[in-house]
Scaffold this motif. Structure first.
Motif, PDB file in Angstrom:
ATOM      1  N   GLY A 125       0.779  -1.237   0.000  1.00  0.00           N
ATOM      2  CA  GLY A 125       0.000   0.000   0.000  1.00  0.00           C
ATOM      3  C   GLY A 125       0.808   1.282   0.000  1.00  0.00           C
ATOM      4  N   VAL A 126       2.138   1.167  -0.105  1.00  0.00           N
ATOM      5  CA  VAL A 126       2.970   2.372  -0.179  1.00  0.00           C
ATOM      6  C   VAL A 126       2.678   3.097  -1.497  1.00  0.00           C
ATOM      7  CG1 VAL A 126       5.361   3.192  -0.368  1.00  0.00           C
ATOM      8  CG2 VAL A 126       4.765   1.391   1.285  1.00  0.00           C
ATOM      9  N   ASP A 127       2.690   4.430  -1.465  1.00  0.00           N
ATOM     10  CA  ASP A 127       2.409   5.191  -2.683  1.00  0.00           C
ATOM     11  C   ASP A 127       3.644   5.352  -3.570  1.00  0.00           C
ATOM     12  OD1 ASP A 127      -0.351   5.789  -2.200  1.00  0.00           O
ATOM     13  OD2 ASP A 127       0.311   7.163  -0.639  1.00  0.00           O
ATOM     14  N   ARG A 128       4.786   5.636  -2.950  1.00  0.00           N
ATOM     15  CA  ARG A 128       6.002   5.866  -3.727  1.00  0.00           C
ATOM     16  C   ARG A 128       7.182   5.231  -2.991  1.00  0.00           C
ATOM     17  NH1 ARG A 128       2.380   7.284  -6.258  1.00  0.00           N
ATOM     18  NH2 ARG A 128       2.043   9.221  -7.419  1.00  0.00           N
ATOM     19  N   VAL A 129       8.025   4.544  -3.743  1.00  0.00           N
ATOM     20  CA  VAL A 129       9.254   3.972  -3.187  1.00  0.00           C
ATOM     21  C   VAL A 129      10.440   4.656  -3.865  1.00  0.00           C
ATOM     22  CG1 VAL A 129      10.624   1.881  -2.875  1.00  0.00           C
ATOM     23  CG2 VAL A 129       8.126   1.756  -2.799  1.00  0.00           C
ATOM     24  N   PHE A 130      11.389   5.144  -3.086  1.00  0.00           N
ATOM     25  CA  PHE A 130      12.636   5.683  -3.639  1.00  0.00           C
ATOM     26  C   PHE A 130      13.672   4.575  -3.544  1.00  0.00           C
ATOM     27  CE2 PHE A 130      11.813  10.328  -2.041  1.00  0.00           C
ATOM     28  CZ  PHE A 130      10.646  10.376  -2.769  1.00  0.00           C
ATOM     29  N   LEU A 131      14.241   4.179  -4.670  1.00  0.00           N
ATOM     30  CA  LEU A 131      15.217   3.087  -4.687  1.00  0.00           C
ATOM     31  C   LEU A 131      16.635   3.657  -4.633  1.00  0.00           C
ATOM     32  CD1 LEU A 131      13.703   0.788  -7.472  1.00  0.00           C
ATOM     33  CD2 LEU A 131      13.942   0.256  -5.059  1.00  0.00           C
ATOM     34  N   TYR A 132      17.305   3.451  -3.519  1.00  0.00           N
ATOM     35  CA  TYR A 132      18.702   3.871  -3.394  1.00  0.00           C
ATOM     36  C   TYR A 132      19.585   2.632  -3.264  1.00  0.00           C
ATOM     37  CZ  TYR A 132      17.323   8.757  -2.514  1.00  0.00           C
ATOM     38  OH  TYR A 132      16.833  10.031  -2.620  1.00  0.00           O
ATOM     39  N   GLY A 133      20.465   2.413  -4.251  1.00  0.00           N
ATOM     40  CA  GLY A 133      21.349   1.256  -4.207  1.00  0.00           C
ATOM     41  C   GLY A 133      22.766   1.639  -3.839  1.00  0.00           C
ATOM     42  N   GLY A 134      23.530   0.649  -3.360  1.00  0.00           N
ATOM     43  CA  GLY A 134      24.939   0.875  -3.029  1.00  0.00           C
ATOM     44  C   GLY A 134      25.139   1.883  -1.923  1.00  0.00           C
ATOM     45  N   VAL A 135      24.201   1.924  -0.973  1.00  0.00           N
ATOM     46  CA  VAL A 135      24.247   2.956   0.061  1.00  0.00           C
ATOM     47  C   VAL A 135      25.235   2.573   1.165  1.00  0.00           C
ATOM     48  CG1 VAL A 135      22.901   4.205   1.789  1.00  0.00           C
ATOM     49  CG2 VAL A 135      21.867   3.594  -0.410  1.00  0.00           C
ATOM     50  N   GLY A 136      26.125   3.471   1.490  1.00  0.00           N
ATOM     51  CA  GLY A 136      27.047   3.297   2.602  1.00  0.00           C
ATOM     52  C   GLY A 136      26.581   4.101   3.794  1.00  0.00           C
ATOM     53  N   PRO A 137      27.085   3.763   4.983  1.00  0.00           N
ATOM     54  CA  PRO A 137      26.654   4.462   6.206  1.00  0.00           C
ATOM     55  C   PRO A 137      26.820   5.981   6.116  1.00  0.00           C
ATOM     56  CG  PRO A 137      27.929   2.520   6.783  1.00  0.00           C
ATOM     57  CD  PRO A 137      28.025   2.672   5.293  1.00  0.00           C
TER      58      PRO A 137
END
Lengths: 287, 287, 287
Positions: free
Chosen positions: B26-38
């Protein structure tokens, strides 16, 4: 349940063109994945296969783009290999617009009459669109000649068409207007797939050509590939020949692109590559 | 105001599995962030914290995935550290499905009866799911043995469980069927977390085992982890024992995953890690 | 037809702040492109230009963000250069919030009265917000002094303002409170753009200052840039002066940001950079 299109692009920047077109085709959500290599495809495709029940899998699909057709084909092969049984999603390949543009151009040429047994020249045809168009024309029964400035490139291109589509295309060299005139000798139609802003066919060659009936061009940047024409022409008659400019072809290409994306979501086992996309182009052209 | 889920993935390709599941939750929008470091988390989380008023922050949330649980935990810690006072958003960690799969498996085992004081073996348990499941079982009061082909790995795994969850799990080595038989000696239940396509428990070991009552397996690729079973079993009785195959566990896992994502948007201060996700799994299992 | 915003960010991680704000402004879909270099802009912008008819192009727009204003400006220039004739989409530049924050701060100062011919100090003004704010104040007719701890930086900043905006701003050095007092000598207003958590103007300097009437600060992290104030103040009167804290400015900044994004979709040929964004800020401030 939302219609989700997973867009795999072999370029670092996933195509905004393909994504906007997907939304205009009615897709609810597009996932943009750029710089995708074959080893990353399986994991992404598994994500599509294992999140929804088999009956709902038609709501997930994969679109493969990017500027390189061979890399796109490698992604397509890997995606197909990830499936098993009914656990699959529909796929579409249109790297660099190769399939939708070629399908639209050939459908436009075909709309003027049967090409079976007729000679058709694909000029400067070693690029993505030319390769696909030559194959589709040959599958329609035309005697296709694919020309390039360098004969070896044309030979290689014809071999790749033979391997992928199982049809014969004749290689030819054309380094100047005279060479082009030779390639067009006896041709019923010509499709120009040259670089933007380069004239391939001077008006003096085609204006009173004895056999040419249909001319098409996918170069929209002046000077156009066919001298004395306009990019917006969609079957305009000049010198007794039917002319299709790049925008005339492009309007059908956009319709085909959107229609194909929309069809991905009708079932979960479509694979839309050149042949299937051309079938859609012909269907739309005839409406 | 749209429900926005920011998906942080430590892998270069942000999981399509997690993104599709989020939309199905039921989420409206997903932001896809790949390769994320701390070091990139704080800026992203600030973007969630400072765009909406505190009363609206429940409409933004962060999901942390990726194939590496330790890297996912590092992202989670950094995200938590970015908050101050009521200016926070809800968080969920499910790197490699560790929490939702483990929670579903343990809830299935638990559905067959109390495990307090009973011996439960987690076979080949040093991976993401095994570690989480062993911890959850120990928190339920079970006497948990976690086995590995290499004892040192099991010892390290048990130490990491002690550090993160504060519970004792006993390490064990099992290099072959005899080793597995020893690990299962006196056990009430076993959860197999081995590699895909590897049989851990031959039918000869479990079919007339004197104490085993419940067997569960998260390997869906034949040959299965428990010989003589089927992946679709969800509590099926054979040889007088209750069996849960990978798909039987997986159906609950998907429900838990979706339910947890949906709950992120009920309030702005949830942190859904193993314990909270298990509570949701038990609640759903009991419905 | 969906309103699509293509977000180009020169940082590897495209700003979640900008994307959430775009959705809250009513955009239907945001494409997040991170790590974008000038050579990648043309292809992305072409995707926006060639997918929809000219009459529909107002439904596609480009937002340029990222922490670096010069890199953002380079992306903006490349995007503008890709257009031809009516085939264009609206553009907005707000790298690091430079334009919306500066516009909001200046609009707040301006809301307290005309600044024509009056001295206004922009303290620690060599960053993105300070540069933009100094330019906007100078365009309003103020005699602007831009100070830095290092004079050479201030000189460079003023030169860049002259080049981009065609207005004169006077450089100044302020290494300590005494320096700041000198910069504020005769000033009607001051805008503090220093680093988070650094006090620039002690209360002893401003509390009984003979000419200062308006003080504004964009630092929200204690200690604030102006001692003896609160970040939430939005025109609060103390010692007979009007004070705007960072959150007081920030509330208007968010409104301006959302309003500007929304306006991108009213027409296909807007370019929202500092001047146009400031016009929106003044309009909203006066409502």
């Amino acid at each position: 349940m939302k219609k989700i299109l997973i867009q795999l692009d072999s370029d670092r920047i996933a195509s905004s063109f393909d994504a906007i077109t997907a939304y205009d085709a009615g897709v609810d959500r597009v996932f943009l994945y750029g710089g995708v290599g074959p080893d990353e495809v399986r994991g992404i495709v598994y994500g599509a296969m294992f999140t929804r029940g088999v009956g709902d899998l038609k709501n997930s699909a994969v679109f493969i783009g990017g500027s390189s057709v061979p890399r796109g084909e490698a992604l397509l092969d890997t995606a197909k290999g990830a499936f098993f049984g009914p656990v699959r999603v529909s796929l579409m390949l249109d790297a660099n617009g190769c399939n939708t543009t070629a399908a639209a151009a050939v459908a436009k040429i075909r709309s003027k009459g049967d090409v079976t047994g007729k000679k058709v020249a694909v000029s400067a045809g070693t690029g993505p669109v030319g390769l696909r168009a030559a194959a589709l024309l040959a599958r329609e029964g035309a005697m296709v000649t694919l020309s390039s400035r360098i004969l070896a490139r044309s030979v290689t291109a014809c071999a790749s068409i033979k391997e992928r589509f199982g049809v014969e295309v004749s290689p030819a060299e054309a380094t100047d207007a005279e060479g082009t005139a030779r390639v067009l000798d006896g041709a019923y139609a010509v499709l120009c797939c040259g670089a933007a802003g380069v004239t391939l066919v001077p008006e003096s060659i085609w204006s009173n050509h004895p056999t040419l009936r249909v001319l098409a061009d996918v170069n929209a940047v002046p000077p156009l590939g066919i001298e004395g024409t306009e990019s917006g022409w969609a079957g305009y008659e000049k010198h007794g020949k039917s002319i299709f400019g790049a925008l005339g072809v492009g309007a059908l290409k956009m319709k085909v692109h959107r229609a194909c994306v929309a069809r991905l979501f009708n079932q979960n086992d479509l694979v839309l590559d050149a042949e299937a996309i051309y079938a859609v182009a012909k269907e739309i052209e005839q409406q």
